[in-house]
Design a protein around this motif. Sequence first.
Motif, PDB file in Angstrom:
ATOM      1  N   ALA A  30       0.819  -1.215   0.000  1.00 52.64           N
ATOM      2  CA  ALA A  30       0.000   0.000   0.000  1.00 52.64           C
ATOM      3  C   ALA A  30       0.853   1.266   0.000  1.00 52.64           C
ATOM      4  O   ALA A  30       0.317   2.378  -0.062  1.00 52.64           O
ATOM      5  N   GLY A  31       2.182   1.110   0.111  1.00 50.13           N
ATOM      6  CA  GLY A  31       3.088   2.253   0.034  1.00 50.13           C
ATOM      7  C   GLY A  31       3.157   3.090   1.287  1.00 50.13           C
ATOM      8  O   GLY A  31       3.512   4.273   1.217  1.00 50.13           O
ATOM      9  N   ARG A  32       2.891   2.495   2.455  1.00 48.43           N
ATOM     10  CA  ARG A  32       2.892   3.332   3.654  1.00 48.43           C
ATOM     11  C   ARG A  32       3.379   2.591   4.900  1.00 48.43           C
ATOM     12  O   ARG A  32       3.229   1.380   5.040  1.00 48.43           O
ATOM     13  N   MET A  33       3.939   3.394   5.793  1.00 44.69           N
ATOM     14  CA  MET A  33       4.248   3.004   7.163  1.00 44.69           C
ATOM     15  C   MET A  33       3.502   3.965   8.073  1.00 44.69           C
ATOM     16  O   MET A  33       3.520   5.176   7.840  1.00 44.69           O
ATOM     17  N   ILE A  34       2.831   3.432   9.091  1.00 46.33           N
ATOM     18  CA  ILE A  34       2.099   4.273  10.038  1.00 46.33           C
ATOM     19  C   ILE A  34       2.724   4.103  11.418  1.00 46.33           C
ATOM     20  O   ILE A  34       2.973   2.982  11.864  1.00 46.33           O
ATOM     21  N   LEU A  35       2.989   5.234  12.078  1.00 46.23           N
ATOM     22  CA  LEU A  35       3.575   5.236  13.413  1.00 46.23           C
ATOM     23  C   LEU A  35       2.648   5.966  14.376  1.00 46.23           C
ATOM     24  O   LEU A  35       2.190   7.073  14.082  1.00 46.23           O
ATOM     25  N   ALA A  36       2.380   5.358  15.516  1.00 40.21           N
ATOM     26  CA  ALA A  36       1.648   6.000  16.609  1.00 40.21           C
ATOM     27  C   ALA A  36       2.500   5.877  17.862  1.00 40.21           C
ATOM     28  O   ALA A  36       2.862   4.772  18.270  1.00 40.21           O
ATOM     29  N   VAL A  37       2.854   7.002  18.469  1.00 37.72           N
ATOM     30  CA  VAL A  37       3.772   6.999  19.605  1.00 37.72           C
ATOM     31  C   VAL A  37       3.131   6.294  20.797  1.00 37.72           C
ATOM     32  O   VAL A  37       1.977   6.545  21.149  1.00 37.72           O
ATOM     33  N   ASN A  38       3.903   5.378  21.429  1.00 34.84           N
ATOM     34  CA  ASN A  38       3.414   4.740  22.655  1.00 34.84           C
ATOM     35  C   ASN A  38       4.427   4.799  23.796  1.00 34.84           C
ATOM     36  O   ASN A  38       4.072   4.581  24.942  1.00 34.84           O
ATOM     37  N   ASP A  39       5.704   5.067  23.489  1.00 37.17           N
ATOM     38  CA  ASP A  39       6.721   5.119  24.547  1.00 37.17           C
ATOM     39  C   ASP A  39       7.846   6.039  24.098  1.00 37.17           C
ATOM     40  O   ASP A  39       8.985   5.618  23.932  1.00 37.17           O
ATOM     41  N   ALA A  40       7.517   7.315  23.904  1.00 29.27           N
ATOM     42  CA  ALA A  40       8.484   8.262  23.345  1.00 29.27           C
ATOM     43  C   ALA A  40       9.685   8.482  24.249  1.00 29.27           C
ATOM     44  O   ALA A  40      10.750   8.909  23.794  1.00 29.27           O
ATOM     45  N   ALA A  41       9.532   8.197  25.543  1.00 33.11           N
ATOM     46  CA  ALA A  41      10.612   8.473  26.490  1.00 33.11           C
ATOM     47  C   ALA A  41      11.675   7.382  26.533  1.00 33.11           C
ATOM     48  O   ALA A  41      12.732   7.573  27.139  1.00 33.11           O
ATOM     49  N   TRP A  42      11.402   6.212  25.889  1.00 34.59           N
ATOM     50  CA  TRP A  42      12.374   5.124  26.002  1.00 34.59           C
ATOM     51  C   TRP A  42      13.706   5.515  25.378  1.00 34.59           C
ATOM     52  O   TRP A  42      13.773   6.077  24.286  1.00 34.59           O
ATOM     53  N   GLN A  43      14.778   5.214  26.089  1.00 30.45           N
ATOM     54  CA  GLN A  43      16.131   5.448  25.589  1.00 30.45           C
ATOM     55  C   GLN A  43      16.994   4.232  25.871  1.00 30.45           C
ATOM     56  O   GLN A  43      16.798   3.548  26.889  1.00 30.45           O
ATOM     57  N   PRO A  44      17.936   3.926  25.014  1.00 28.73           N
ATOM     58  CA  PRO A  44      18.872   2.847  25.328  1.00 28.73           C
ATOM     59  C   PRO A  44      19.753   3.249  26.503  1.00 28.73           C
ATOM     60  O   PRO A  44      19.950   4.442  26.769  1.00 28.73           O
ATOM     61  N   SER A  45      20.249   2.266  27.220  1.00 30.68           N
ATOM     62  CA  SER A  45      21.161   2.537  28.327  1.00 30.68           C
ATOM     63  C   SER A  45      22.397   3.256  27.802  1.00 30.68           C
ATOM     64  O   SER A  45      22.988   2.855  26.807  1.00 30.68           O
ATOM     65  N   ARG A  46      22.777   4.332  28.466  1.00 32.28           N
ATOM     66  CA  ARG A  46      23.881   5.183  28.011  1.00 32.28           C
ATOM     67  C   ARG A  46      25.102   4.946  28.888  1.00 32.28           C
ATOM     68  O   ARG A  46      25.073   5.187  30.099  1.00 32.28           O
ATOM     69  N   SER A  47      26.151   4.485  28.282  1.00 33.60           N
ATOM     70  CA  SER A  47      27.342   4.122  29.046  1.00 33.60           C
ATOM     71  C   SER A  47      27.954   5.339  29.726  1.00 33.60           C
ATOM     72  O   SER A  47      28.062   6.419  29.151  1.00 33.60           O
ATOM     73  N   THR A  48      28.377   5.154  30.966  1.00 35.14           N
ATOM     74  CA  THR A  48      29.182   6.159  31.668  1.00 35.14           C
ATOM     75  C   THR A  48      30.558   5.595  32.009  1.00 35.14           C
ATOM     76  O   THR A  48      31.379   6.289  32.608  1.00 35.14           O
ATOM     77  N   SER A  49      30.797   4.353  31.631  1.00 36.55           N
ATOM     78  CA  SER A  49      32.079   3.712  31.896  1.00 36.55           C
ATOM     79  C   SER A  49      32.947   3.646  30.644  1.00 36.55           C
ATOM     80  O   SER A  49      34.173   3.791  30.702  1.00 36.55           O
ATOM     81  N   GLY A  50      32.308   3.373  29.499  1.00 37.90           N
ATOM     82  CA  GLY A  50      33.053   3.186  28.255  1.00 37.90           C
ATOM     83  C   GLY A  50      33.489   1.762  28.014  1.00 37.90           C
ATOM     84  O   GLY A  50      34.193   1.480  27.043  1.00 37.90           O
ATOM     85  N   LEU A  51      33.060   0.840  28.882  1.00 35.78           N
ATOM     86  CA  LEU A  51      33.402  -0.567  28.694  1.00 35.78           C
ATOM     87  C   LEU A  51      32.200  -1.314  28.132  1.00 35.78           C
ATOM     88  O   LEU A  51      31.139  -1.375  28.759  1.00 35.78           O
ATOM     89  N   MET A  52      32.350  -1.872  26.951  1.00 40.93           N
ATOM     90  CA  MET A  52      31.320  -2.732  26.370  1.00 40.93           C
ATOM     91  C   MET A  52      31.756  -4.168  26.617  1.00 40.93           C
ATOM     92  O   MET A  52      32.850  -4.581  26.200  1.00 40.93           O
ATOM     93  N   THR A  53      30.918  -4.902  27.337  1.00 42.39           N
ATOM     94  CA  THR A  53      31.314  -6.233  27.798  1.00 42.39           C
ATOM     95  C   THR A  53      30.312  -7.291  27.355  1.00 42.39           C
ATOM     96  O   THR A  53      29.172  -6.991  26.987  1.00 42.39           O
ATOM     97  N   ALA A  54      30.744  -8.529  27.416  1.00 42.09           N
ATOM     98  CA  ALA A  54      29.871  -9.681  27.193  1.00 42.09           C
ATOM     99  C   ALA A  54      30.144 -10.687  28.301  1.00 42.09           C
ATOM    100  O   ALA A  54      31.297 -10.881  28.715  1.00 42.09           O
TER     101      ALA A  54
END
Length: 390
Positions: free
Chosen positions: A291-315
């Motif tokens: 149909a040529g469209r994407m529809i977006l309805a906001v449900n959680d605009a405040a969500w943010q990924p965790s923001r590093s304050t250490s600089g260490l990416m670990t597994a």
Amino acid sequence: MRPLRILLLLLLAFASMPLAASPAADTLAADSEARWVPFQLTTGNQIRFRALMDGRWVDAMLDTGLSDTAVSASFARAAGMKPLVQAHADAIGGAIPLAWTGLGRVEIGGLVRTGGRIAIITADPRATGPDAVDLFVGGDLLAGHALDIDYAARRFRLLPSGRMPFRGVTMPLRLAGSNNLYLTELAIGVRVQRGVIVDTGDGAMLTLTRSTWRNSGAQAGPVTSAVAYGAGGRVETDLVLLPDLRLGTLPPQTAELRIEGDTGFTARKGAAGRIGGGLLRRHRVLLDPRAGRMILAVNDAAWQPSRSTSGLMTAQDGRRLKVLHVMRGSPAAATGWTAGAEICAVDGAAIPSAYATSAVAGWSVGTPGRVVQLDLCDGNRRSLTLARFY
């Protein structure tokens, strides 16, 4: 607060190969609107659910970044699926081997696909997290229908193309030729960026090619670095917070932006960037390329990924954390941390087997100014003062 996790990506463009098989046929049930499929949204922002394949339940992932539906090589071996045609796929992180075979029957909600072909892939397991995926549901199966993803309720359904089950902001959506990649547009800085892939299998919020970012005229804060894992392996990108991303007529959003090199997957596909699950999850989403469209309805605009304050990416590796990457300009970089270091305790607490959901895990994205004591597995102890750096 949740720990910073390595980003998980899964986006493939399969080489086109002929395969003698019965033609693919789709049947969408008359009551498909009522056939919601519950899903788990993983820590990597990927949609995991259960599907029926040839009468057996399988662990599946919903992935509009896949041009063709695929099964893992390990699942194919266990199910006795015989590879008939060998080929390759271009993937985030590099090329991966694949084979084509005939498809029997797949059932997802109100949709039944019989016949046609299905790929067998050998992907980097780090692209999908600790739990194996049997079936990767791609654009070839999804694109003929409207896909309604209700992230807030953790459910999706497939509807006849043309349906509009909710109100929201409408944006253009089309398929990229025979690749079955979903393409839309967005506004950054002074430019509208067209040819942006919509990829539910990509855990990031937004990725742009370096040229697209350079030409956008957008203003952002300090740039750091990050790593991610795609089906083809490890990818290193720049990382910055973008304060004014605009999707259609929605209010501007702050988003975490990854800047990918001009030889990366996105550029090789001729695209400007990728919208991933980290951004999509803020909305209820309808994807209807026919149909040529994407529809977006906001449900959680405040969500943010965790923001590093250490600089260490670990597994996590058993009862230890392995440093995979030290982010540029971070407190860890300033104090000489290097990839490969192994951490066995944080502030005196041993790394638990269920680390990701434990109270220990929040240290790497903790409050700026906090001093964290990290016990290395070689017996040494190091302190790290957390700070904002991007």
